[in-house]
Scaffold this active site. Structure first.
Site, PDB file in Angstrom:
ATOM      1  N   GLU A   1     -29.517  -9.619  18.135  1.00  0.00           N
ATOM      2  CA  GLU A   1     -28.125  -9.462  18.554  1.00  0.00           C
ATOM      3  C   GLU A   1     -27.309 -10.741  18.421  1.00  0.00           C
ATOM      4  OE1 GLU A   1     -28.273  -7.568  22.369  1.00  0.00           O
ATOM      5  OE2 GLU A   1     -29.025  -5.697  21.517  1.00  0.00           O
TER       6      GLU A   1
ATOM      7  N   LYS B   1     -23.782   3.920  25.906  1.00  0.00           N
ATOM      8  CA  LYS B   1     -24.230   3.852  24.515  1.00  0.00           C
ATOM      9  C   LYS B   1     -24.097   5.247  23.907  1.00  0.00           C
ATOM     10  CE  LYS B   1     -27.596   0.104  25.173  1.00  0.00           C
ATOM     11  NZ  LYS B   1     -29.047  -0.194  25.342  1.00  0.00           N
TER      12      LYS B   1
END
Length: 418
Positions: free
Chosen positions: A204, A334
């Site tokens: 990430e 999400k």
């Protein structure tokens, strides 16, 4: 009425180099596409990600079969549907699959089509995507929860905690929030180099130095905040994603060391680092089924954002259970955990009604798609979690938020986090 005339899917790649699905939806004159992301540390109750499981094709990770489902079954069912009726589109997809976790068609196939349809609707109306969600005016920009050190399943460095993040609490606008994060990240890089450690990055975009101790990583983050001229816990806050599912054995946890300890001992250790490092947010502090542990932590902490990710998996039923149990005060959102835009919006709406903070999130296997940036603004979500200022699939979302802020001009303001 604008109708869906054609749907085409293809196999593309995510930021980890794994195959994923892109869907393109067509109307008479326009088209829009969307790419489905993929997670590394996933909750048991997430919607199903369908892959071919053929080791001769991308070691079992190809999605060519899923692509075929979109190009045949899904396309046939949706052609002729009103592109502006998102609820109907998603209901057709849900019913066509017919399973609780979308195992027949795959949530990756369904979501790619759902997102692409939403984008196309905005395109046809000639309005920005963020203006097509829950909020109709008075749009707020989210505070970034910026990942600066990676551990856990996102890096191979021995760190127990998966994400060490910063949040620029005193930023007056999104541009300033980005500047603050930029300064802290660059000072952190200097400190890591000074210690003779690697500045390579994880999935990430956060640094992934070989540090095996959580507190050493936290010391580095505090030092970077101080070096940048900010006050830890006031100007900039430290936030964590523990991903405790990965650190659980039966009813014990190895969060703070390799030794597995009880829930009560884990809570004591959490309280210690909360006080020492002024931690303001902890995501997934316990396992996805350990409801009692979550409730205990809530009773033992004040002014700390306790965020449910694997606990809720963007699922309304699980969120309602968490609310009744006082398991958390915030939820991570999400899209691919639930699989459609409509269901995602339903969860966000309910979470905000009950007073939870909503945090829109990327996945560790993401892409250049910026849908979640618009989703964050269009739902007035408090925060966005989309990685560090490295790796273009992460930066793409921040750049989209900067564009939205610029477009809003004087009407742009930051969301509330306290």
């Amino acid at each position: 009425m604008s109708k869906i005339l054609k749907i085409k899917a293809r196999q593309v790649f995510d930021s980890r180099g794994n195959p994923t699905i892109e869907a393109e939806v067509y109307s008479k004159k326009l088209s829009a596409s969307a790419i489905c992301p993929s997670g590394a540390s996933t909750g048991t109750y997430e919607a199903f990600e369908k892959r071919d499981d053929n080791n001769k094709k991308y070691l079992g990770k190809s999605v060519l079969g899923t692509v075929n489902l979109v190009n045949t079954k899904i396309s046939k069912k949706l052609i002729g549907t009103n592109i502006h009726d998102q609820t109907r589109i998603d209901t057709i997809l849900i019913n066509l699959d017919g399973t609780r976790q979308k195992t027949n068609l795959g949530a990756n196939a369904i979501l790619a089509v759902s997102m692409a349809a939403k984008k196309l609707s905005a395109k046809i109306k000639n309005v920005p995507l963020y203006k097509t969600f829950l909020v109709k005016n008075n749009y707020k920009l989210p505070y970034p929860l910026m990942n600066i050190i990676n551990g856990g399943a996102h890096a191979n460095n021995g760190l127990r905690i998966q994400e060490f993040m910063i949040r620029p609490d005193k930023a007056k606008n999104f541009s300033e929030a980005m500047r603050i994060c930029f300064v802290v990240i660059n000072n952190l890089k200097k400190l890591i180099i000074k210690k003779g450690l690697s500045t390579s990055v994880g999935d990430e975009g956060g640094f992934a130095p070989m540090i095996s101790n959580n507190e050493k990583a936290l010391d580095l983050v505090v030092a970077a905040i101080n070096k940048s001229g900010f006050k830890n816990g006031k100007d900039v806050s430290i936030c964590l994603d523990v991903a405790a599912n990965e650190l659980m054995k039966k009813d014990k946890y190895s969060i703070h060391s390799k030794k597995f300890v009880s829930v009560d001992q884990s809570i004591k250790e959490y309280k210690k680092i909360i006080n020492k490092y002024k931690i303001k947010s902890i995501e997934d502090p316990f396992g996805e089924n350990d409801w009692m542990a979550w409730s205990k932590l809530m009773k033992n902490t004040n002014n700390v954002q306790i965020v449910g990710d694997d606990l809720y998996v963007t699922n309304l039923e699980r969120l309602k259970k968490g609310f009744l149990n006082n398991s958390s005060n915030s939820i991570l959102i999400k899209l691919n955990q639930i699989g459609t835009v409509s269901e995602t919006l339903e969860v966000i709406k309910f979470a905000q009604i009950i007073g939870y903070k909503t945090i829109i999130s990327h996945r560790s296997g993401d892409s250049e798609d910026t849908f979640i940036a618009d989703l964050a603004v269009g739902t007035n979500s408090n925060q966005i979690k989309t990685g560090s200022l490295a790796r273009s699939e992460r930066v793409a979302k921040y750049n989209q938020l900067l564009r939205i802020e610029e477009e809003l001009g004087k009407k742009a303001s930051m969301s509330k986090i306290h």
